[in-house]
Design a protein around this motif. Structure first.
Motif, PDB file in Angstrom:
ATOM      1  N   ASP A 198       0.835  -1.195   0.000  1.00  0.00           N
ATOM      2  CA  ASP A 198       0.000   0.000   0.000  1.00  0.00           C
ATOM      3  C   ASP A 198       0.871   1.247   0.000  1.00  0.00           C
ATOM      4  OD1 ASP A 198       0.387  -1.397   2.624  1.00  0.00           O
ATOM      5  OD2 ASP A 198      -0.270   0.531   3.436  1.00  0.00           O
ATOM      6  N   GLY A 199       0.832   1.992  -1.118  1.00  0.00           N
ATOM      7  CA  GLY A 199       1.571   3.245  -1.201  1.00  0.00           C
ATOM      8  C   GLY A 199       0.811   4.382  -0.537  1.00  0.00           C
ATOM      9  N   THR A 200      -0.505   4.401  -0.736  1.00  0.00           N
ATOM     10  CA  THR A 200      -1.382   5.378  -0.106  1.00  0.00           C
ATOM     11  C   THR A 200      -2.640   4.649   0.350  1.00  0.00           C
ATOM     12  OG1 THR A 200      -0.565   7.204  -1.476  1.00  0.00           O
ATOM     13  CG2 THR A 200      -2.715   7.494  -0.421  1.00  0.00           C
ATOM     14  N   LEU A 201      -3.062   4.937   1.572  1.00  0.00           N
ATOM     15  CA  LEU A 201      -4.208   4.242   2.146  1.00  0.00           C
ATOM     16  C   LEU A 201      -5.000   5.215   3.003  1.00  0.00           C
ATOM     17  CD1 LEU A 201      -4.217   0.690   3.652  1.00  0.00           C
ATOM     18  CD2 LEU A 201      -5.205   2.556   4.972  1.00  0.00           C
ATOM     19  N   ALA A 202      -6.325   5.093   2.938  1.00  0.00           N
ATOM     20  CA  ALA A 202      -7.181   5.935   3.775  1.00  0.00           C
ATOM     21  C   ALA A 202      -8.420   5.149   4.161  1.00  0.00           C
ATOM     22  CB  ALA A 202      -7.576   7.213   3.031  1.00  0.00           C
ATOM     23  N   GLY A 203      -9.022   5.551   5.277  1.00  0.00           N
ATOM     24  CA  GLY A 203     -10.215   4.830   5.696  1.00  0.00           C
ATOM     25  C   GLY A 203     -10.884   5.464   6.883  1.00  0.00           C
ATOM     26  N   VAL A 204     -11.892   4.757   7.388  1.00  0.00           N
ATOM     27  CA  VAL A 204     -12.667   5.231   8.522  1.00  0.00           C
ATOM     28  C   VAL A 204     -12.975   4.056   9.442  1.00  0.00           C
ATOM     29  CG1 VAL A 204     -14.848   4.955   7.263  1.00  0.00           C
ATOM     30  CG2 VAL A 204     -14.738   6.537   9.211  1.00  0.00           C
ATOM     31  N   MET A 205     -12.994   4.323  10.730  1.00  0.00           N
ATOM     32  CA  MET A 205     -13.242   3.299  11.745  1.00  0.00           C
ATOM     33  C   MET A 205     -14.289   3.837  12.719  1.00  0.00           C
ATOM     34  SD  MET A 205     -10.362   1.580  14.260  1.00  0.00           S
ATOM     35  CE  MET A 205      -9.600   3.172  14.657  1.00  0.00           C
ATOM     36  N   ARG A 206     -15.306   3.019  13.026  1.00  0.00           N
ATOM     37  CA  ARG A 206     -16.354   3.422  13.958  1.00  0.00           C
ATOM     38  C   ARG A 206     -16.149   2.743  15.303  1.00  0.00           C
ATOM     39  NH1 ARG A 206     -21.873   2.314  11.519  1.00  0.00           N
ATOM     40  NH2 ARG A 206     -21.231   0.155  11.843  1.00  0.00           N
ATOM     41  N   HIS A 207     -16.222   3.535  16.360  1.00  0.00           N
ATOM     42  CA  HIS A 207     -16.058   3.042  17.721  1.00  0.00           C
ATOM     43  C   HIS A 207     -17.435   2.781  18.348  1.00  0.00           C
ATOM     44  CE1 HIS A 207     -11.767   4.141  17.581  1.00  0.00           C
ATOM     45  NE2 HIS A 207     -12.206   5.143  16.854  1.00  0.00           N
ATOM     46  N   ASP A 208     -17.432   2.115  19.493  1.00  0.00           N
ATOM     47  CA  ASP A 208     -18.699   1.753  20.141  1.00  0.00           C
ATOM     48  C   ASP A 208     -19.565   2.967  20.460  1.00  0.00           C
ATOM     49  OD1 ASP A 208     -18.244  -0.920  20.003  1.00  0.00           O
ATOM     50  OD2 ASP A 208     -17.783  -1.204  22.130  1.00  0.00           O
ATOM     51  N   SER A 209     -18.933   4.098  20.742  1.00  0.00           N
ATOM     52  CA  SER A 209     -19.676   5.311  21.084  1.00  0.00           C
ATOM     53  C   SER A 209     -20.391   5.917  19.883  1.00  0.00           C
ATOM     54  CB  SER A 209     -18.718   6.363  21.659  1.00  0.00           C
ATOM     55  OG  SER A 209     -17.787   6.769  20.663  1.00  0.00           O
ATOM     56  N   GLY A 210     -20.031   5.458  18.684  1.00  0.00           N
ATOM     57  CA  GLY A 210     -20.538   6.059  17.453  1.00  0.00           C
ATOM     58  C   GLY A 210     -19.567   7.040  16.835  1.00  0.00           C
ATOM     59  N   ALA A 211     -18.537   7.437  17.585  1.00  0.00           N
ATOM     60  CA  ALA A 211     -17.520   8.333  17.047  1.00  0.00           C
ATOM     61  C   ALA A 211     -16.736   7.634  15.931  1.00  0.00           C
ATOM     62  CB  ALA A 211     -16.570   8.780  18.155  1.00  0.00           C
ATOM     63  N   LEU A 212     -16.223   8.434  15.002  1.00  0.00           N
ATOM     64  CA  LEU A 212     -15.481   7.909  13.872  1.00  0.00           C
ATOM     65  C   LEU A 212     -14.033   8.386  13.913  1.00  0.00           C
ATOM     66  CD1 LEU A 212     -18.009   8.577  10.947  1.00  0.00           C
ATOM     67  CD2 LEU A 212     -17.760   6.486  12.326  1.00  0.00           C
ATOM     68  N   THR A 213     -13.104   7.478  13.624  1.00  0.00           N
ATOM     69  CA  THR A 213     -11.712   7.841  13.369  1.00  0.00           C
ATOM     70  C   THR A 213     -11.481   7.773  11.870  1.00  0.00           C
ATOM     71  OG1 THR A 213     -10.785   7.110  15.481  1.00  0.00           O
ATOM     72  CG2 THR A 213      -9.303   7.123  13.604  1.00  0.00           C
ATOM     73  N   THR A 214     -11.027   8.874  11.281  1.00  0.00           N
ATOM     74  CA  THR A 214     -10.600   8.859   9.887  1.00  0.00           C
ATOM     75  C   THR A 214      -9.081   8.856   9.859  1.00  0.00           C
ATOM     76  OG1 THR A 214     -10.760  11.276   9.763  1.00  0.00           O
ATOM     77  CG2 THR A 214     -12.664  10.009   9.037  1.00  0.00           C
ATOM     78  N   PHE A 215      -8.519   8.022   8.987  1.00  0.00           N
ATOM     79  CA  PHE A 215      -7.071   7.845   8.969  1.00  0.00           C
ATOM     80  C   PHE A 215      -6.560   7.866   7.529  1.00  0.00           C
ATOM     81  CE2 PHE A 215      -9.273   3.796   9.337  1.00  0.00           C
ATOM     82  CZ  PHE A 215      -8.753   3.035   8.301  1.00  0.00           C
ATOM     83  N   ARG A 216      -5.376   8.449   7.360  1.00  0.00           N
ATOM     84  CA  ARG A 216      -4.722   8.513   6.055  1.00  0.00           C
ATOM     85  C   ARG A 216      -3.237   8.280   6.239  1.00  0.00           C
ATOM     86  NH1 ARG A 216      -7.682  12.415   7.065  1.00  0.00           N
ATOM     87  NH2 ARG A 216      -5.996  13.933   7.313  1.00  0.00           N
ATOM     88  N   THR A 217      -2.654   7.564   5.283  1.00  0.00           N
ATOM     89  CA  THR A 217      -1.220   7.320   5.345  1.00  0.00           C
ATOM     90  C   THR A 217      -0.693   7.118   3.937  1.00  0.00           C
ATOM     91  OG1 THR A 217       0.521   5.987   6.385  1.00  0.00           O
ATOM     92  CG2 THR A 217      -1.457   4.810   5.653  1.00  0.00           C
TER      93      THR A 217
END
Length: 329
Positions: free
Chosen positions: A212-231
């Motif tokens: 993976d040269g470039t990767l991005a995504g989103v992760m949902r936690h139990d609270s409903g909050a979202l983590t967005t990540f890029r690398t």
């Protein structure tokens, strides 16, 4: 007087040099040996850090009875085999992140620690940063209300096609080396997603080498909050992180994985509070390892085995979604 904890360093690259420097700042830590595949590299490293024993093989390092705990700073592809060998030889182990190539290898490593009654921890140094702990305390204390999103980006321009970051045989790619940090800040603050197949989505652009040269995504936690990540290995981001809450925001200064400052901005009046929290780099996790070993513990109470297992399962699912498979998996 407390007897020093005696360290061995496995591998002589940049991160091992950083760890050797950090250990040199800890009064009751003593580096007694270094191991490498090359005697010349071991000798050079030993001379640079005034280490008495230089071993031209890793087997010789594992067998060195002067060593209490080994720090493993090799490429990801070697973590499982080196960690298991060190544990079988009776050494405690601090293994650099990413802990392994995949969750199955992580389970083998943890099983080896249990079988040999030795301490084992993933070297996720950010989880020991005073700033991250203060940030978590402020958030859980309601500083910005309920967290809505955590956003973090770790992108560097790493062009060398022969370097470990771009080599599939060394378990390269942006995710395991860089992307692990944007994932970790969300996990540290908000906990693990309940179901990685349901709660994580990722896309990537793969290199000609298949990583993976470039990767991005989103992760949902139990609270409903979202983590967005890029690398990415192909460009430079601002290396900061931002947490948005219902009553305010927090900006974590770059580099967000070992910051010395964050700023709280309250939505109602726009008032800001700048929080300065110095850190001592890798020394925090090393001191934690020494404290746990002296206490007779076999794992960390911060970077637990369950946290490491969850992290590896998360990255396994992300790699499955984007189609990255390492040789030998």
């Amino acid at each position: 007087m407390t007897a020093p904890i005696r360290w061995g360093i496995a591998s002589t690259g940049k991160i091992s040099s950083s760890m050797a420097t950090a250990l040199g700042t800890i009064d009751d830590a003593e580096i007694v040996a270094v191991g490498s595949r090359s005697q010349a590299q071991a000798d050079e490293f030993a001379a640079r850090f005034d280490i008495p024993h230089a071993h031209g093989s890793y087997d010789a390092l594992w067998a060195d009875d002067d060593v209490d705990v080994v720090y493993i700073g090799s490429p990801h592809s070697e973590h499982r085999s080196m960690t298991v060998a060190a544990l079988e030889a009776g050494r405690h182990v601090l293994c650099e992140k990413a802990f392994a190539r995949n969750a199955a290898e992580a389970d083998e490593m943890i099983a080896a620690a249990e079988r040999n009654d030795r301490f084992l921890m993933e070297a996720m140094w950010s989880w020991f940063m005073p700033s991250w702990h203060e940030l978590k305390r402020r958030i859980h204390g309601g500083a910005i209300g309920d967290v809505v999103t955590v956003d973090a980006s770790f992108c560097l321009a790493i062009a060398d096609p022969n370097g470990r970051h771009r080599r599939a045989d060394l378990a390269g790619g942006a995710l395991l080396d860089l992307g692990i940090y944007p994932l970790s800040i969300g996990r540290f603050l908000l906990g693990e997603p309940a179901d990685v197949q349901r709660d994580v989505r990722a896309l990537a652009t793969l290199t000609d080498e298949g990583v993976d040269g470039t990767l991005a995504g989103v992760m949902r936690h139990d609270s409903g909050a979202l983590t967005t990540f890029r690398t990415s290995l192909d460009g430079l981001s601002d290396l900061a992180a931002r947490i948005v809450g219902t009553t305010g925001t927090i900006t974590v200064d770059a580099p967000f994985w070992f910051p010395t400052r964050f700023t709280i901005t309250r939505s109602a009046d726009g008032d800001t509070e700048v929080v300065d929290v110095p850190n001592r780099g890798l020394a925090h996790e090393a001191e934690h390892v020494m404290e746990r070993i002296r206490g007779g513990h076999r794992q960390s109470d911060i970077q637990t085995w369950s946290a490491t297992r969850a992290n590896m399962a998360l990255m396994d699912e992300i790699r499955r979604q984007v189609g990255v498979v390492y040789p030998g998996e």
